[in-house]
Write an enzyme that holds these catalytic residues in place. Structure first.
Site, PDB file in Angstrom:
ATOM      1  N   ARG A  74       0.862  -1.185   0.000  1.00 32.16           N
ATOM      2  CA  ARG A  74       0.000   0.000   0.000  1.00 32.16           C
ATOM      3  C   ARG A  74       0.896   1.231   0.000  1.00 32.16           C
ATOM      4  NH1 ARG A  74      -1.641   0.474   6.428  1.00 32.16           N
ATOM      5  NH2 ARG A  74       0.439  -0.008   7.170  1.00 32.16           N
ATOM      6  N   GLU A 128      -1.298   8.017   5.457  1.00 33.08           N
ATOM      7  CA  GLU A 128       0.157   8.117   5.626  1.00 33.08           C
ATOM      8  C   GLU A 128       0.874   8.316   4.292  1.00 33.08           C
ATOM      9  OE1 GLU A 128       1.447   4.828   8.135  1.00 33.08           O
ATOM     10  OE2 GLU A 128       0.821   5.968   9.897  1.00 33.08           O
ATOM     11  N   GLU A 168      -3.982   7.796  15.245  1.00 29.69           N
ATOM     12  CA  GLU A 168      -3.737   6.377  15.518  1.00 29.69           C
ATOM     13  C   GLU A 168      -2.793   6.247  16.699  1.00 29.69           C
ATOM     14  OE1 GLU A 168      -2.139   4.110  12.278  1.00 29.69           O
ATOM     15  OE2 GLU A 168      -3.432   5.058  10.795  1.00 29.69           O
ATOM     16  N   LYS A 211      -2.702  -8.945  11.933  1.00 28.32           N
ATOM     17  CA  LYS A 211      -3.620  -9.682  12.816  1.00 28.32           C
ATOM     18  C   LYS A 211      -3.143  -9.731  14.265  1.00 28.32           C
ATOM     19  CE  LYS A 211      -1.965 -14.210  11.187  1.00 28.32           C
ATOM     20  NZ  LYS A 211      -1.093 -13.628  10.139  1.00 28.32           N
TER      21      LYS A 211
END
Ligand code: GLA
Ligand code: ZN
Length: 681
Positions: free
Chosen positions: A116, A155, A312, A361
């Site tokens: 990403r 970001e 965040e 995860k």
């Protein structure tokens, strides 16, 4: 600046990145989310950050049905939303059909689909895809009652070496330098015969090509800041075309080195950032909170003091470090309140619910795989939500700082790039933090600013290692001191101009007058090497032996008075610290990286002279003390970052906003405890 809460409401918002697109096959979980949000006093979620493949599963085929439901459900629960544009990661079909949207790395290879934050910022095709999806989102949701702002992309970072980006770079340089002759002169390109004879010959710096023209490296970074801004602005303009009143942000990162955020912040309405401090790692327990505090102070000053959003953070641990350390009990609360102390009006996490699969995860999240909040972290999250709900009146309050520290991103790029006195690391940030630490210890508020910011509102400006002097900075320093300000400079200051050309006629170049010294040479010490420094009786108000390390400027005091001298090596007897009386003010020069003891004493004597005092005296090193204020009250934030209980002495009586009642004189702080106290003004 008026005391205005960022989103018009007197509340500290509490929430997370909410990624329901991962859970569309689990309707019971989506139901449960709302119940848990209410339980934890959450009132804000950032939605849709990585949702593009669910929103546009095939080219031109949009599906907003799931997002309609999510936003309506959040709205019913009283939860507000930052709606994201999804450009941080694109659908697979797009990369495959239009490879132009992918970045080209500096080895000239185009990336494959994956990861990403790696689109080409120039690609007209990517811009068109973003324009379309952003327009659809804006039309559908920018008047939705839950939506209070835009979270643009995610970001934003990096650079691309594709032909489109190269062409844009050349255009940018043409605009900046007008002629090749100007550019060649600014770049000193006769060195190694690197003179350019046409604009097309200029390639961005690359490991397989040119890396040694420092001005080119700097311009590439400046250009990429502006290219990314241009991409972000393209998204902002798109969503604002539908509803110009919804404010926009782009989430920033820790001491981020790719872009100059002081420039970047001009295009956004409010600052937000993603903060993941490395708690419980260093023996010196003050190190991480100090490092983080200065970063918060930078974020606040990107928008000149306006409250900002902690976009965040993690309630427990990250999963991308060598060791994934858990936050000890109360550390999550302390870290969140630290952000608020430095001006945040929101506390948010990545992410609401821990992903079931893929790379994050095991990254800490509000709700763990177990699916409820009756966990150690969950119970503290609920308690924190409850605490933040008592701090509504803090929203919109400001930080009043009489002291500024200069940490300039362009200067940082230039310092780190130059092959010079120390190629093992110039430690610019560390040296700034030496001074920040001394200010922290005094419990005074600090603004972290850059060379472009207004100096005139401060009493004291501390600016270590201003190697590069940008624009009219030196002139403004002179004005500041002339008018009574105290300025602190250090070794490796006033060396080059904006294209990294050394000042001729003696360092510190344009700072020479105000500092009253000539910096003739600089010695680099080995990692474990130190030199002795003797302060002169009376001059500093303290008389003893100290140590310098890292770099030692060998200077001559011209107009300046000598406050301390080197006491070892061949430069024994030369000035190690000076002060110059200039107009109504004073300008100090500290010639080496002095030990903590020296810097503390120097800073203390400067603060004393200026009558700047924190609300608590004799703070233990790992205890923080910062304030915000509005027209009615002052809010005092005290936190203990150490694993041992400590007591501090308050000088006045305060209302205890988190626990109720009043406190005065002795305040007892358990390990990782935090207090928010209020007094009327
Ligand atoms: C960044 C990203 C998030 C997530 C976190 C994990 O801040 O924006 O999507 O990956 O890191 O720490
Ligand atoms: Zn590109």
């Amino acid at each position: 600046m008026a005391f205005e809460p960022l989103f018009g409401e007197n509340k500290i918002f509490y929430g997370a990145d909410y990624n329901p697109e991962q859970w569309l096959d689990y309707p019971e979980i989506l139901e449960k989310d709302i119940e848990l949000m209410k339980k934890a006093h959450c009132n804000i979620m950032s939605v849709g950050i990585f949702s593009w493949s669910k929103l546009e599963p095939q080219e031109g085929v949009y599906d907003f049905s799931w997002l309609d439901k999510v936003l309506d459900r959040l709205n019913e629960a009283g939860v507000k939303v930052f709606l994201a544009t999804p450009s941080g990661a694109r659908p697979t079909w797009m990369s495959h059909k239009y490879p132009e949207v992918l970045r080209v790395w500096d080895n000239q290879m185009r990336a494959m689909h994956g990861g990403r934050h790696n689109h080409c910022n120039s690609s007209p095709i990517y811009r068109e895809f973003t324009r379309k999806i952003d327009t659809e989102l804006a039309k559908r949701y920018s008047n939705h009652p839950a939506v209070i702002g835009w979270h643009i992309s995610n970001e934003l970072q990096g650079s691309c070496h594709c032909p489109l980006c190269k062409a844009n770079f050349r255009k940018w340089m043409q605009k900046k330098y007008q002629t090749l002759e100007n550019l060649n002169k600014a770049y000193w390109s006769t060195f190694w015969s690197h003179t350019y004879t046409s604009w097309e010959e200029i390639d961005p710096p690359a490991t397989m090509g040119e890396m040694g023209v420092h001005a080119l490296n700097l311009d590439w970074k400046r250009f990429n800041t502006e290219l990314s801004m241009d991409f972000c602005k393209h998204e902002i303009d798109t969503v604002k075309a539908v509803n110009p009143n919804l404010p926009c942000t782009a989430n920033f990162m820790e001491y981020f080195n790719d872009y100059d955020y002081f420039n970047y912040a001009k295009i956004i309405d409010f600052v937000s950032w993603d903060s993941y401090p490395e708690w419980h790692v260093y023996k010196d327990q003050e190190r991480t909170p100090i490092y983080t505090a200065m970063n918060h102070d930078l974020m606040r000053n990107y928008k000149h003091g306006k409250p900002w959003v902690l976009m965040e953070s993690t309630p427990t641990c990250t999963n991308w470090r060598g060791t994934s350390k858990l936050k000890k009990p109360q550390m999550n609360t302390l870290g969140a309140l630290q952000a608020v102390a430095h001006g945040a009006d929101n506390v948010q996490y990545f992410q609401w619910r821990k992903s079931r699969g893929s790379s994050e995860k095991f990254h800490g999240a509000f709700v763990d795989h177990v699916g409820h909040l009756d966990t150690r972290a969950g119970r503290e999250e609920i308690e924190l939500g409850n605490k933040l709900s008592k701090l509504g009146e803090v929203a919109g309050s400001l930080v009043n700082a009489k002291v500024a520290i200069v940490f300039d991103q362009e200067n940082r790029w230039a310092i780190d790039d130059a092959q010079g006195p120390c190629n093992n690391g110039m430690k610019y940030l560390e040296v700034c933090q030496d001074y920040y630490k001394a200010l922290w210890k005094k419990g005074v508020n600090v603004d972290a600013i850059d060379e472009t910011c207004d100096l005139s509102k401060y009493d004291v400006v501390i600016a270590p290692m201003t190697y590069m002097i940008r624009g009219d900075y030196a002139k403004r320093v002179e004005e500041f001191v002339k008018n009574g300000g105290t300025y602190v400079s250090s070794f490796w200051s006033g060396i080059v101009n904006e294209t990294d050309l050394c000042f001729l006629g003696g360092f510190p170049g344009p700072l020479s007058n105000v500092l009253g010294i000539w910096d003739e040479e600089i010695e680099c010490l080995e990692e474990d090497e130190t030199v002795k420094v003797q302060s002169l009786c009376d001059a500093l108000g303290f008389n003893s032996c100290f140590e310098g390390s890292h770099l030692c400027a060998l200077i001559h005091a011209k107009e300046a008075q000598v406050l301390a001298k080197y006491d070892s090596d061949f430069f024994k007897g030369m000035a190690a610290t000076t002060v110059n009386n200039y107009g109504k003010g004073k300008a100090y020069y500290v010639a080496s990286r002095m030990d903590d003891n020296f810097i503390e004493k120097l800073v203390a004597s400067i603060l004393d002279e200026k009558g700047i005092k924190g609300p608590i005296d004799n703070l233990p090193l790992a205890v923080s003390c910062h304030t915000r204020y509005n027209d009615k009250s002052e809010f005092l934030f005290v936190g203990n970052y150490s694993d041992t209980a400590v007591d501090v002495m308050l000088k006045e009586t305060y209302e205890d906003l988190l626990n109720g009642g009043n406190v005065s004189s002795q305040l007892h702080l358990e390990p990782y405890a935090s207090y928010v106290l209020k007094k009327d003004l």
